[in-house]
Write an enzyme that holds these catalytic residues in place. Structure first.
Site, short mmCIF file in Angstrom:
data_model
loop_
_atom_site.label_atom_id
_atom_site.label_comp_id
_atom_site.label_asym_id
_atom_site.label_seq_id
_atom_site.Cartn_x
_atom_site.Cartn_y
_atom_site.Cartn_z
N MET A 197 0.85 -1.03 0.07
CA MET A 197 0.04 0.12 -0.03
C MET A 197 0.93 1.27 0.13
SD MET A 197 -3.27 -0.89 2.06
CE MET A 197 -3.01 -0.61 3.81
N GLY A 198 2.20 1.09 -0.43
CA GLY A 198 3.18 2.37 -0.44
C GLY A 198 3.68 2.83 0.93
N HIS A 236 8.97 1.13 3.73
CA HIS A 236 9.89 1.33 4.64
C HIS A 236 10.76 -0.04 4.39
CE1 HIS A 236 7.26 -1.85 6.53
NE2 HIS A 236 6.41 -0.84 6.70
N HIS A 293 8.94 -3.47 3.67
CA HIS A 293 8.54 -3.55 2.27
C HIS A 293 9.85 -4.18 1.33
CE1 HIS A 293 5.40 -0.33 3.50
NE2 HIS A 293 4.56 -1.78 3.15
N LYS A 332 4.83 -10.16 9.31
CA LYS A 332 4.43 -8.96 9.98
C LYS A 332 2.57 -8.89 10.32
CE LYS A 332 3.51 -4.67 11.82
NZ LYS A 332 2.31 -4.15 10.95
N MET A 352 8.45 -2.58 11.75
CA MET A 352 8.43 -1.44 10.88
C MET A 352 6.88 -1.37 10.36
SD MET A 352 11.80 -0.84 8.91
CE MET A 352 13.30 -0.73 9.83
N SER A 381 3.92 1.29 8.18
CA SER A 381 3.65 2.64 7.59
C SER A 381 2.76 3.39 8.72
CB SER A 381 2.69 2.38 6.50
OG SER A 381 3.40 1.64 5.37
N ARG A 382 2.21 2.72 9.38
CA ARG A 382 1.54 3.57 10.55
C ARG A 382 2.16 4.07 11.73
NH1 ARG A 382 -2.76 -0.59 8.86
NH2 ARG A 382 -4.35 0.46 7.93
P1 AMP Z 1 1.17 -3.04 3.42
O1 AMP Z 1 1.81 -1.91 2.71
O2 AMP Z 1 1.44 -2.65 5.13
O3 AMP Z 1 0.25 -3.65 2.95
O4 AMP Z 1 2.32 -4.38 3.34
C1 AMP Z 1 2.77 -4.66 2.20
C2 AMP Z 1 3.54 -5.83 2.69
O5 AMP Z 1 4.70 -5.57 3.29
C3 AMP Z 1 2.82 -7.05 3.33
O6 AMP Z 1 3.03 -8.31 2.91
C4 AMP Z 1 3.26 -6.83 4.62
O7 AMP Z 1 3.17 -7.89 5.57
C5 AMP Z 1 4.74 -6.42 4.28
N1 AMP Z 1 5.24 -5.60 5.52
C6 AMP Z 1 4.79 -4.94 6.25
N2 AMP Z 1 5.40 -4.52 7.17
C7 AMP Z 1 6.74 -5.61 7.28
C8 AMP Z 1 7.88 -5.58 8.29
N3 AMP Z 1 8.02 -4.76 9.31
N4 AMP Z 1 8.47 -6.41 7.88
C9 AMP Z 1 8.35 -7.53 6.77
N5 AMP Z 1 7.28 -7.35 5.92
C10 AMP Z 1 6.49 -6.23 6.35
#
Ligand code: AMP
Length: 282
Positions: free
Chosen positions: A30-31, A34, A37, A149, A184, A186-187
């Site tokens: 979702m962008g 960090h 990702h 995560k 880590m 985004s929130r």
């Molecule tokens: P999101 O942008 O939050 O939807 O996350 C996109 C992908 O990144 C998802 O598969 C998450 O599980 C992964 N992700 C988010 N935070 C972490 C993290 N701290 N370590 C590893 N993967 C992550």
């Protein structure tokens, strides 16, 4: 690096490379990227010939009182980071393309979606399953990378891929943490300095729970209590759940014995955070 927002052009791009025998890796996000990702991007680069990252803040996985509107959107910075990592294609669709007028087909998520996040975020996994299914159809990759995560999400996706015979291999990558253990996310940007300090209690709590489990004397309740105590001591009282569950079914364990996953969701200030640790069979 190409940036495409049209699903037909994106699918054509993938098919052209697959015809050349290339193995395509997909990293859905979702962008507000960090290092968590970016670890998925690195995992994909290590085992695929070309990596596709999708950036899409999916409205159908947010509840009406959740943070869809204020979710961080940092597209230019995200693209810079992906360019630096030699990502081949970034797919950045609009809402109008993903959910055009008349859209009304949703994926009914598997049973593993029912508890925990599913209970506290009604409709969340329906939105996740639907958008992930759409992304798999638009970007028919050979492998897709997800982070531990979001543990329950990985189980939902794995089950959906199996149940619906989706021809993609799923890889789950370890949670990337800050130096003090905070996962880590985004929130995390929403946290004030003081909340950021208190938020470390989530991971410290999980470690206390893991220690209680590994000592082998406690019940599942005692393990969860060990986590809860660390949260309470840090002033985190708004706890959605602390659970010791079977790592596949996510049903609560009746006996505190590995393999297990220990899951937590709590609000620090106004920010809802989740984390987990997997405790493998000895
Ligand atoms: P999101 O942008 O939050 O939807 O996350 C996109 C992908 O990144 C998802 O598969 C998450 O599980 C992964 N992700 C988010 N935070 C972490 C993290 N701290 N370590 C590893 N993967 C992550």
């Amino acid at each position: 690096m190409q940036v495409i927002d049209d699903p037909v052009a994106a699918r054509r791009w993938v098919h052209e490379r697959q015809r050349e025998g290339k193995r395509i890796g997909l990293v859905p996000t979702m962008g507000a990227l960090h290092d968590g990702h970016l670890s998925l991007v690195q995992a994909s680069r290590a085992e695929c010939d070309a990596t596709v990252v999708t950036i899409y803040v999916n409205p159908t996985q947010f509840g009406p009182n959740e943070d869809f509107q204020k979710y961080p959107r940092t597209l230019e910075r995200d693209l810079e980071q992906l360019r630096a990592r030699e990502v081949a294609l970034v797919f950045t669709p609009s809402d109008a393309v993903m959910y055009p007028p008349g859209f009304s087909t949703y994926v009914e998520p598997p049973a593993v979606a029912r508890r925990w996040e599913g209970e506290h975020r009604p409709g969340h996994f329906r939105g996740v399953a639907t958008v992930v299914m759409k992304l798999f159809n638009i970007i028919p990759a050979d492998v897709a990378f997800f982070g531990q995560k979001d543990y329950q999400q990985t189980r939902v996706v794995l089950r959906m891929v199996e149940d619906l015979n989706i021809p993609v291999q799923i890889k789950v990558c370890p949670t990337v943490r800050e130096d003090d253990g905070l996962a880590m996310s985004s929130r995390n940007q929403y946290l004030s300095a003081e909340e950021r300090r208190r938020a470390t209690a989530l991971y410290r709590g999980l470690q206390a729970g893991r220690a209680a489990l590994e000592q082998g004397t406690g019940s599942p309740h005692a393990v969860c209590q060990a986590v809860r105590q660390v949260l309470i001591d840090a002033g985190i009282n708004d706890i959605d759940y602390i659970a010791l569950a079977d790592p596949e079914s996510l049903e609560p364990l009746e006996v505190a014995r590995p393999p297990a996953v220990l899951l937590v969701a709590a609000r620090v200030g106004g920010t809802r955070l989740i984390d987990n640790v997997v405790i493998p069979k000895y």
